[in-house]
Design a protein around this motif. Structure first.
Motif, mmCIF file in Angstrom:
data_model
loop_
_atom_site.group_PDB
_atom_site.id
_atom_site.type_symbol
_atom_site.label_atom_id
_atom_site.label_comp_id
_atom_site.label_asym_id
_atom_site.label_seq_id
_atom_site.Cartn_x
_atom_site.Cartn_y
_atom_site.Cartn_z
ATOM 1 N N PRO A 1 25.620 3.745 48.181
ATOM 2 C CA PRO A 1 25.988 2.267 47.776
ATOM 3 C C PRO A 1 27.322 2.010 48.365
ATOM 4 O O PRO A 1 28.019 2.933 48.776
ATOM 5 C CB PRO A 1 26.170 2.537 46.185
ATOM 6 N N ARG A 2 27.275 0.686 48.568
ATOM 7 C CA ARG A 2 28.698 0.123 48.968
ATOM 8 C C ARG A 2 29.946 0.503 48.159
ATOM 9 O O ARG A 2 30.083 0.493 46.829
ATOM 10 C CB ARG A 2 28.635 -1.438 49.281
ATOM 11 N N ALA A 3 31.053 0.898 48.832
ATOM 12 C CA ALA A 3 32.041 1.391 48.133
ATOM 13 C C ALA A 3 33.241 0.138 48.245
ATOM 14 O O ALA A 3 34.568 0.345 48.135
ATOM 15 C CB ALA A 3 32.667 2.666 48.503
ATOM 16 N N TYR A 4 32.913 -0.903 48.495
ATOM 17 C CA TYR A 4 33.846 -1.950 48.937
ATOM 18 C C TYR A 4 33.107 -3.379 48.396
ATOM 19 O O TYR A 4 31.927 -3.428 48.175
ATOM 20 C CB TYR A 4 34.174 -2.002 50.267
ATOM 21 N N GLU A 5 33.897 -4.205 48.036
ATOM 22 C CA GLU A 5 33.466 -5.697 47.670
ATOM 23 C C GLU A 5 33.679 -6.465 48.868
ATOM 24 O O GLU A 5 34.609 -6.680 49.461
ATOM 25 C CB GLU A 5 34.506 -6.451 46.494
ATOM 26 N N PRO A 6 32.589 -7.043 49.297
ATOM 27 C CA PRO A 6 32.577 -7.802 50.634
ATOM 28 C C PRO A 6 33.606 -8.960 50.492
ATOM 29 O O PRO A 6 34.269 -9.329 51.755
ATOM 30 C CB PRO A 6 31.268 -8.326 50.870
ATOM 31 N N ASP A 7 33.584 -9.636 49.522
ATOM 32 C CA ASP A 7 34.362 -10.958 49.276
ATOM 33 C C ASP A 7 35.829 -10.393 49.295
ATOM 34 O O ASP A 7 36.907 -11.142 49.720
ATOM 35 C CB ASP A 7 34.113 -11.574 48.089
ATOM 36 N N VAL A 8 36.230 -9.167 48.781
ATOM 37 C CA VAL A 8 37.648 -9.042 48.587
ATOM 38 C C VAL A 8 38.124 -8.498 50.291
ATOM 39 O O VAL A 8 39.209 -8.885 50.603
ATOM 40 C CB VAL A 8 37.690 -7.688 47.764
ATOM 41 N N ALA A 9 37.142 -8.005 50.867
ATOM 42 C CA ALA A 9 37.515 -7.360 52.198
ATOM 43 C C ALA A 9 37.651 -8.581 53.015
ATOM 44 O O ALA A 9 38.593 -8.607 53.883
ATOM 45 C CB ALA A 9 36.488 -6.353 52.833
ATOM 46 N N LEU A 10 36.874 -9.514 52.994
ATOM 47 C CA LEU A 10 37.047 -10.668 53.738
ATOM 48 C C LEU A 10 38.114 -11.516 53.307
ATOM 49 O O LEU A 10 38.950 -12.060 54.339
ATOM 50 C CB LEU A 10 35.943 -11.791 53.571
ATOM 51 N N GLY A 11 38.687 -11.336 52.069
ATOM 52 C CA GLY A 11 39.904 -12.088 51.833
ATOM 53 C C GLY A 11 41.297 -11.361 52.492
ATOM 54 O O GLY A 11 41.921 -12.103 52.799
ATOM 55 N N LYS A 12 41.199 -10.011 52.366
ATOM 56 C CA LYS A 12 42.220 -9.396 52.955
ATOM 57 C C LYS A 12 42.333 -9.661 54.536
ATOM 58 O O LYS A 12 43.322 -9.757 55.232
ATOM 59 C CB LYS A 12 42.303 -7.871 52.421
#
Length: 83
Positions: free
Chosen positions: A26-37
């Motif tokens: 499963p993904r270990a990251y949040e796509p929206d959080v990564a895109l925000g950073k």
């Protein structure tokens, strides 16, 4: 010799409403959080000055994961601004 007829069994019914299992971890990251950073980095330094190493350390993802999730640097730039 007499052969017995084999009885045909009904095929197992599959529940169509059940979602298929996803392969891999499963993904270990949040796509929206990564895109925000990533967007924060692009705003501070611009596209050309932001390296993949910078993006990798800011998002907490390694390079192959970044490429797998968002594509190349240009696509990551576009997706982060579209977000």
């Amino acid at each position: 010799m007499v052969q017995k007829k084999k009885q045909l069994t009904e095929p197992a019914k599959v529940d169509a409403s059940a979602s298929p299992k996803r392969r891999g971890r499963p993904r270990a990251y949040e796509p929206d959080v990564a895109l925000g950073k990533a967007l924060d980095l692009f705003r501070k330094g611009g596209f050309a000055a932001t390296s993949l190493d910078d993006l990798s350390s800011a998002t907490g993802m390694n390079r192959p994961s970044l490429y797998g999730a968002f594509g190349d640097k240009r696509e990551l730039y576009i997706k982060s601004y579209q977000r």
